[in-house]
Design an enzyme around this catalytic site. Structure first.
Site, PDB file in Angstrom:
ATOM      1  N   GLN A 174      44.636  34.210  39.333  1.00 56.06           N
ATOM      2  CA  GLN A 174      44.401  35.651  39.466  1.00 56.06           C
ATOM      3  C   GLN A 174      44.245  36.307  38.092  1.00 56.06           C
ATOM      4  O   GLN A 174      43.740  37.417  37.996  1.00 56.06           O
ATOM      5  CB  GLN A 174      45.564  36.301  40.229  1.00 56.06           C
ATOM      6  N   ARG A 232      51.140  41.187  47.853  1.00 58.41           N
ATOM      7  CA  ARG A 232      50.439  42.374  48.311  1.00 58.41           C
ATOM      8  C   ARG A 232      51.256  43.641  48.068  1.00 58.41           C
ATOM      9  O   ARG A 232      51.437  44.481  48.960  1.00 58.41           O
ATOM     10  CB  ARG A 232      50.073  42.264  49.771  1.00 58.41           C
ATOM     11  N   CYS A 233      51.783  43.735  46.856  1.00 61.82           N
ATOM     12  CA  CYS A 233      52.484  44.962  46.490  1.00 61.82           C
ATOM     13  C   CYS A 233      52.532  45.011  44.982  1.00 61.82           C
ATOM     14  O   CYS A 233      52.297  44.020  44.322  1.00 61.82           O
ATOM     15  CB  CYS A 233      53.897  45.010  47.052  1.00 61.82           C
ATOM     16  N   GLU A 278      47.371  47.268  48.129  1.00 66.26           N
ATOM     17  CA  GLU A 278      48.767  46.958  48.447  1.00 66.26           C
ATOM     18  C   GLU A 278      49.372  47.970  49.411  1.00 66.26           C
ATOM     19  O   GLU A 278      50.344  47.669  50.092  1.00 66.26           O
ATOM     20  CB  GLU A 278      49.617  46.975  47.160  1.00 66.26           C
TER      21      GLU A 278
HETATM   22  O1  CDP Z   1      43.625  44.947  42.357  1.00 63.81           O
HETATM   23  P1  CDP Z   1      42.992  44.787  43.698  1.00 63.81           P
HETATM   24  O2  CDP Z   1      41.519  44.550  43.663  1.00 63.81           O
HETATM   25  O3  CDP Z   1      43.723  43.818  44.570  1.00 63.81           O
HETATM   26  O4  CDP Z   1      43.248  46.160  44.486  1.00 63.81           O
HETATM   27  P2  CDP Z   1      42.537  47.588  44.487  1.00 63.81           P
HETATM   28  O5  CDP Z   1      42.345  48.096  43.111  1.00 63.81           O
HETATM   29  O6  CDP Z   1      43.368  48.423  45.389  1.00 63.81           O
HETATM   30  O7  CDP Z   1      41.094  47.352  45.113  1.00 63.81           O
HETATM   31  C1  CDP Z   1      40.862  46.646  46.304  1.00 63.81           C
HETATM   32  C2  CDP Z   1      39.434  46.897  46.747  1.00 63.81           C
HETATM   33  O8  CDP Z   1      39.331  48.219  47.286  1.00 63.81           O
HETATM   34  C3  CDP Z   1      38.428  46.812  45.602  1.00 63.81           C
HETATM   35  O9  CDP Z   1      37.204  46.281  46.039  1.00 63.81           O
HETATM   36  C4  CDP Z   1      38.267  48.262  45.228  1.00 63.81           C
HETATM   37  O10 CDP Z   1      37.110  48.558  44.542  1.00 63.81           O
HETATM   38  C5  CDP Z   1      38.354  48.977  46.586  1.00 63.81           C
HETATM   39  N1  CDP Z   1      38.818  50.364  46.396  1.00 63.81           N
HETATM   40  C6  CDP Z   1      37.978  51.433  46.677  1.00 63.81           C
HETATM   41  O11 CDP Z   1      36.883  51.226  47.180  1.00 63.81           O
HETATM   42  N2  CDP Z   1      38.398  52.716  46.393  1.00 63.81           N
HETATM   43  C7  CDP Z   1      39.631  52.954  45.885  1.00 63.81           C
HETATM   44  N3  CDP Z   1      40.036  54.186  45.600  1.00 63.81           N
HETATM   45  C8  CDP Z   1      40.501  51.884  45.636  1.00 63.81           C
HETATM   46  C9  CDP Z   1      40.056  50.593  45.887  1.00 63.81           C
END
Ligand code: CDP
Length: 807
Positions: free
Chosen positions: A237, A384-385, A760
């Site tokens: 990761q 997932r957190c 998360e």
């Molecule tokens: O770090 P991780 O990618 O696990 O988590 P995240 O930043 O929460 O994003 C997860 C997915 O959701 C990604 O493809 C982000 O681009 C999308 N996302 C989004 O479309 N809009 C947001 N405000 C937050 C996340």
């Protein structure tokens, strides 16, 4: 403008930028079985490694004999701790400042610990080989119960720490003590409790679980003796961090190490840390001069790689009789297993657990955490957190329900009474965080109106009467949960991993035809970064998302980043992407001014290009500016159009949400029916609503699994009794409830596009919603708190303990 000239809406839609439900571009290969995972990699002459593992939870290793194994056709080597000592790799540092045996060195400390590594020409020969390695053990008393870890007569687990009264996080109180961490004002909190009209105190345990991604942890290491270079393909990761760690511990120059994370089949925190398999495969490749592959099986993954949670939280809340909270006191007993291998930012031994004041305006709070060693697998990852936030949210959300019950108040009403108010943001919590933005009342009220909360409570009251009259054997629970997350680790002032500040990065390179490539320091494991990162760029620079290729995971090409976990990608890498795009746009504006023969300040941005203010017909598109960047830049300007940004966030982001679960439980069988699950999330600006919905569905499914049955359970001897998917609850589409999703939008004021993380949140908010529903169902029978997981058997036992069969 003729009929064929696209409208503003059409031009905007053509970009598929932020806010668009763009279909996931990576799914084209995933849905056709064309993903490229570690185990798909086959190199000429590649060998395979497999582990001999301990059947005991605690034992002295008296001898290891690999002679018979070496006679197995195809077996080439049996590596033990003694072999690793010759290259100074018998122990490795953990991310939490502890050290961990790579292979058993004198002792084993948990069941399935790695004891020897057998290298063979194929996986089957390696497996035959491990069965022929003879290990002589002398069993020692196992320590499984965390509450007995610091008894005076508790067995000594970590002999390597004998006499060490200080660990990575300060003084150690006992031979099985890892650290004590305290935050908050103890005196003020004690005083609040003395003055309180009402107090509650409850031991709220969050059991041990495991992220269990679809693809287990694995790697291929290939050492090129001629070049002195080590290439590692792995399920990482955080590939750049792995490169640095390998360089530091293997003493190889960092430029000679190439780490590549290809497609990854789910991470959920499980693939952040370093495992013995990586070290052993690398050593085996260096020793044999051939590539070596190591692939875990499911049992190995569940029993030996990083677990999550295992927090036992004694929770006290002080309140006025009207239900205004006045103080919070929490003590956590944190079971870290045999080694402290928590994947938290360095300065945070209990992660961000001090978000435990949640969404409520506590005037004072005090938190203390004791980390302890037991004979269980190491870990403590952000499944997932964001670093122990799930534990914190569960703690406070159960605590608020218990308080509501004592006050005979509705749990939603109690929450509304104590929320941080919209005008209080940025809000400074009693335990030290600055919440960036929020509007909790609006979110909660939207949830209550949508689900018709008052009517649900009336239905529940009627159902309870019917139960008392003996007309039904079902009880109804309504689980309310309102969480505040803290994601986006993190600002360099308080977040680092092994001394590396937790920034993230993006490099964008535009090509002459108006296409480009973005290389990012994050690493998707299924979150859809290839889709959403291109959407950010599309909106920022007016080039269609389809024209932007996103690449992650190769340390030779991507700028240094700290990787993807704890929903940090959008808050940190997402910001770096926007900032890099803005640099591209700034240079493009200079080129546009030159081409249109005006001053830069006379230009304004218009969806996909620049136009002259007041003269809209005088314009140039970004596509044309990409071409111009390679043939007609202003005199003195370097050609080309590329930019890189390293983004150090000024603060975390604080997504939040209001969840509700309606559940019926049959008291005679313990069987539950999830009647309704509503999840309202606020993650600020929404990049791709469809991906957000997918993230919420996935996170809720994991929350459902954890709350309703998933558990890594040990028997008193330290045997893992839930070490396969036969026993470890992994819900399928059959068991998984229907999810209703909703949202509000409260942008982050400090993030360049106002976005907060979301991946998360559903796990953080979901678990308390399920558990509160079960506890709410049983509460009218006199129960205060039933520990998770709430499987059928335990529900039935709860009903039995509450005497519902007496009548
Ligand atoms: O770090 P991780 O990618 O696990 O988590 P995240 O930043 O929460 O994003 C997860 C997915 O959701 C990604 O493809 C982000 O681009 C999308 N996302 C989004 O479309 N809009 C947001 N405000 C937050 C996340």
């Amino acid at each position: 403008m003729n009929d064929l000239t696209p409208t503003r809406e059409q031009r905007e839609a053509a970009l598929e930028g932020m806010g668009c439900k763009r279909k996931r571009v990576e799914d084209i290969r995933f849905t056709q079985g064309k993903g490229n995972y570690v185990d798909d990699l086959k190199l000429p002459g590649m060998l395979h490694g497999d582990f001999v593992r301990s059947p005991h939870a605690h034992a002295r290793v008296k001898s290891i004999n690999g002679d018979e194994a070496l006679k197995v056709p195809g077996v080439l080597a049996v590596i033990t701790a003694e072999t690793l000592k010759t290259v100074n790799l018998a122990w490795m540092p953990t991310l939490a400042g502890d050290v961990q045996m790579v292979l058993a060195d004198g002792k084993v400390l948990f069941q399935n610990q790695e004891v020897a590594f057998v290298v063979a020409t194929d996986r089957y020969a390696a497996d035959d080989g491990i069965n022929k390695v003879v290990v002589e053990y002398e069993p020692l008393p196992p320590l499984i119960d965390p509450f007995k870890a610091m008894d005076a007569d508790a067995p000594v687990l970590r002999e390597d720490l004998a006499g060490k009264t200080t660990g990575a996080h300060g003084p150690r109180k006992h031979h099985n003590h890892v650290f004590e961490w305290t935050v908050g004002d103890k005196d003020l909190t004690d005083a609040a409790f003395k003055k309180a009209d009402v107090t509650i105190k409850e031991l709220i345990s969050y059991h041990r679980v495991h992220p269990s991604p679809l693809e287990t942890c694995q790697c291929v290491c290939s050492f090129d003796k001629i070049r002195g270079e080590l290439t590692i393909w792995g399920t990482f990761q955080a590939p750049h961090v792995i490169r640095t760690v390998v360089s530091l511990i293997a003493k190889l120059p960092e430029q000679k190490i190439h780490v590549i994370s290809p497609d990854i089949g789910g991470g959920f925190g499980n693939k952040v840390g370093a495992y013995p398999g990586y070290i052993c495969a690398a050593v085996a490749s260096i020793v044999t001069g051939k590539p070596v592959k190591w692939v875990e099986d499911r049992i190995e993954n569940l029993t030996a790689t990083s677990f999550a949670r295992d927090y036992h939280m004694t929770t006290e809340i002080a309140s006025t009789k009207e239900g205004k909270v006045t103080g919070l006191r929490v003590h956590v007993l944190a079971d870290h297993g045999a080694f402290d291998a928590c994947a938290d930012p360095s300065k945070w031994p209990a992660g961000f657990f001090n978000i435990v004041t949640g969404s409520y305006d506590f005037p004072t709070a005090h938190l203390s955490v004791d980390g302890i060693y037991t004979n269980k697998a190491p870990g403590g990852v952000a499944y997932r957190c964001s670093f122990r936030v799930t534990e914190a949210a569960y703690c406070i959300e159960r605590g608020m329900d218990i308080l509501a019950q004592k006050l005979k108040m509705d749990p939603a009403e109690l929450r509304l009474k104590n929320f941080v108010k919209a005008e209080q943001f940025p809000y400074h919590s009693a335990l030290g965080w600055e919440y960036d933005s929020g509007d909790y009342h609006t979110a909660m009220k939207k949830m209550m109106e949508t689900v018709k909360y008052t009517e649900l409570r009336k239905e529940q009251a009627a159902q309870r009467e019917a139960f008392k009259r003996g007309e039904t054997r079902e009880i109804m629970g309504i689980g309310v949960s309102f969480f505040t997350e803290i994601v986006g680790a993190g600002p360099s002032k308080n977040c680092d991993i092994l001394g590396i500040a937790m920034f993230d990065s993006c490099e964008i390179r535009m090509h002459p035809t108006g296409a480009g490539i973005a290389r990012v320091g994050s690493k998707s494991q299924g979150q859809g970064h290839e889709t959403t990162w291109a959407q950010i760029i599309a909106t920022e620079i007016g080039i269609p998302a389809d024209n932007i290729m996103v690449e992650e995971g190769d340390t030779d090409t991507a700028p240094y980043g700290l990787g993807t976990y704890g929903s940090r990608s959008t808050p940190v890498a997402g910001a770096a992407i926007a900032m890099a795009a803005r640099k591209i746009k700034a240079k493009a504006q200079m080129i546009a001014a030159y081409k249109l023969e005006v001053h830069e300040d006379d230009l304004e941005w218009d969806i996909d290009g620049f136009r002259v203010k007041g003269l809209p017909e005088k314009s140039i598109t970004m596509k044309d500016l990409c071409w111009a960047a390679y043939n007609s830049v202003p005199p003195g300007m370097e050609p080309g159009l590329e930019a890189v940004s390293y983004y150090d966030p000024p603060n975390m982001t604080y997504p939040f949400g209001a969840y509700l679960c309606v559940m019926n439980i049959d008291v005679d069988t313990g069987v539950y029916k999830i009647r309704r699950f509503y999840a309202l999330d606020d993650c600020g600006t929404r990049i791709n609503p469809m991906i957000i919905e997918g993230q919420v569905h996935g996170g809720l499914t994991e929350a459902f699994a954890i709350a309703m049955g998933q558990e890594i359970r040990y028997d008193p001897e330290g045997n893992v009794v839930t070490g396969s998917f036969m026993d470890f609850f992994m819900p399928t589409a059959v068991e998984t409830p229907h999810w209703e999703t909703d949202f509000t939008v409260t942008p982050s004021p400090h993030h360049p596009i106002g976005a907060k993380g979301v991946g998360e949140s559903p796990n953080v908010g979901g678990v308390p919603a399920f558990s509160n529903a079960v506890n709410d169902a049983f509460s009218f029978l006199g129960s205060t708190h039933i520990q998770m997981p709430h499987d059928f058997w335990r529900n039935w036992q709860a009903a039995k303990n509450l005497g519902v069969f007496a009548a």
